[in-house]
Design an enzyme around this catalytic site. Structure first.
Site, PDB file in Angstrom:
ATOM      1  N   ARG A  60       0.834  -1.206   0.000  1.00  0.00           N
ATOM      2  CA  ARG A  60       0.000   0.000   0.000  1.00  0.00           C
ATOM      3  C   ARG A  60       0.872   1.261   0.000  1.00  0.00           C
ATOM      4  NH1 ARG A  60      -3.239   2.511   4.683  1.00  0.00           N
ATOM      5  NH2 ARG A  60      -4.789   3.810   3.646  1.00  0.00           N
ATOM      6  N   ASN A  92      -3.231   8.755   4.310  1.00  0.00           N
ATOM      7  CA  ASN A  92      -1.996   8.057   4.670  1.00  0.00           C
ATOM      8  C   ASN A  92      -1.761   7.893   6.166  1.00  0.00           C
ATOM      9  OD1 ASN A  92      -1.286   7.675   2.016  1.00  0.00           O
ATOM     10  ND2 ASN A  92       0.057   9.461   1.912  1.00  0.00           N
ATOM     11  N   HIS A 189      -5.676  -5.338  -2.897  1.00  0.00           N
ATOM     12  CA  HIS A 189      -6.546  -5.308  -1.717  1.00  0.00           C
ATOM     13  C   HIS A 189      -6.818  -6.704  -1.165  1.00  0.00           C
ATOM     14  CE1 HIS A 189      -8.372  -1.091  -2.719  1.00  0.00           C
ATOM     15  NE2 HIS A 189      -7.211  -1.016  -2.105  1.00  0.00           N
TER      16      HIS A 189
END
Length: 317
Positions: A60, A92, A189
């Site tokens: 990620r 973030n 994901h």
């Protein structure tokens, strides 16, 4: 290898408008730091043995880095003075495992100081993360430079979990990435965890006529509501992205077809024929998913934009 080399060449040309022209190659460190990939892989492996969430975090982190100013390690920089850095931008704040990149940088500096960029370390660590969780491997093009600018406000460019298919397409196409890349990279994901805030819109007050998103499977929606009640105050409440959240596989696509995906942006992949067909393809063939994912990762990670090789990944030289 010839195919990958041809793909890399086309990717670099494709991104010329977005990048600042840093030349990448597979053998960039062959003479200057031949053991760099082994050293980084060992650091990532040791960290993963202690914390199974590390691979998802690194994958990620790499994605979030590349989508702002190219893959320049700007997501690694700390906020300083009046400047709020990318890592402190709203999308973030849940990123973690920065210490793994710090550890890898420290280990690499011992064997070849001042040679390997933090951006390259992150790109290699993301590949290692996929491999360690049962996913495919690939040759990572190297030679990225580290950026000097990191601004939290620019994280608004990251596609949110609530966006629709046209917004997704626009975000990816601006970076030279195709619809196939969009669907394949979304497959990342399959690893990780999501906080309630990322899918709250689908299970409470969805619209004026439905409390719950009608595209959600009813029993799945009920389980999400129990995890994330409307007045939820638990900071870390949420759920795994899929039941095999520490294994890189194609379960993610099967869940989308079963109406059991978490994000609106994932359900959106079923709203047009092109992306729906790709979801079905990857759900039925792990091999097809792995092949496209590798190609798309090489394309995405070839977006460049930095200017230096940092001594410390958290601060500019």
């Amino acid at each position: 290898m010839a195919f990958v080399a041809a793909l890399l060449l086309s990717s670099v040309l494709y991104f010329s408008a977005f990048s600042q022209g840093n030349a990448l190659s597979f053998n960039y460190y062959t003479k200057t730091c031949p053991d760099v990939e082994y050293v980084i892989a060992q650091v990532v492996r040791k960290a993963t043995m202690k914390d199974k969430t590390v691979p998802a975090a690194l994958l990620r982190m790499h994605f979030h880095d590349c989508f702002i100013r190219g893959c320049d390690g700007s997501v690694l920089l700390n906020s300083k003075g009046g400047n709020k850095a990318e890592k402190d931008g709203p999308p973030n704040v849940s990123l973690h495992a920065f210490y793994v990149i710090d550890s890898a940088k420290k280990a690499v500096e011992v064997i070849c100081p001042g040679i390997v960029s933090c951006a390259d370390i992150l790109a290699l660590a993301a590949r290692d993360a996929v491999v360690l969780t049962g996913g495919p491997t690939w040759e990572v093009p190297k030679g990225r430079k580290d950026g000097k600018i990191s601004q939290a406000r620019e994280t608004r460019q990251l596609p949110a979990p609530t966006v629709n298919i046209s917004q997704l397409q626009q975000s990816f196409s601006q970076r030279g990435l195709s619809m196939e890349d969009l669907v394949a990279l979304s497959g990342g994901h399959t690893l990780g965890f999501s906080h309630c805030s990322s899918f709250q819109n689908r299970i409470h007050n969805f619209n004026s006529t439905h409390d719950i998103d009608p595209t959600l499977h009813p029993s799945f929606a009920a389980s999400l509501k129990s995890i994330c009640p409307i007045n939820n105050k638990a900071k870390n409440a949420g759920t795994n992205m899929d039941p095999s959240s520490t294994t890189f596989d194609n379960t993610y696509y099967k869940l989308i077809l079963q109406k059991k995906s978490l994000f609106s942006s994932e359900q959106a992949l079923l709203t047009i024929p092109r992306t729906k067909d790709l979801v079905s393809k990857y759900a039925s063939s792990k091999k097809a998913f792995n092949t496209t994912f590798v190609n798309s990762m090489i394309k995405m990670s070839s977006i460049t934009g930095g200017q230096e090789v940092r001594k410390d990944c958290r601060v500019v030289n």
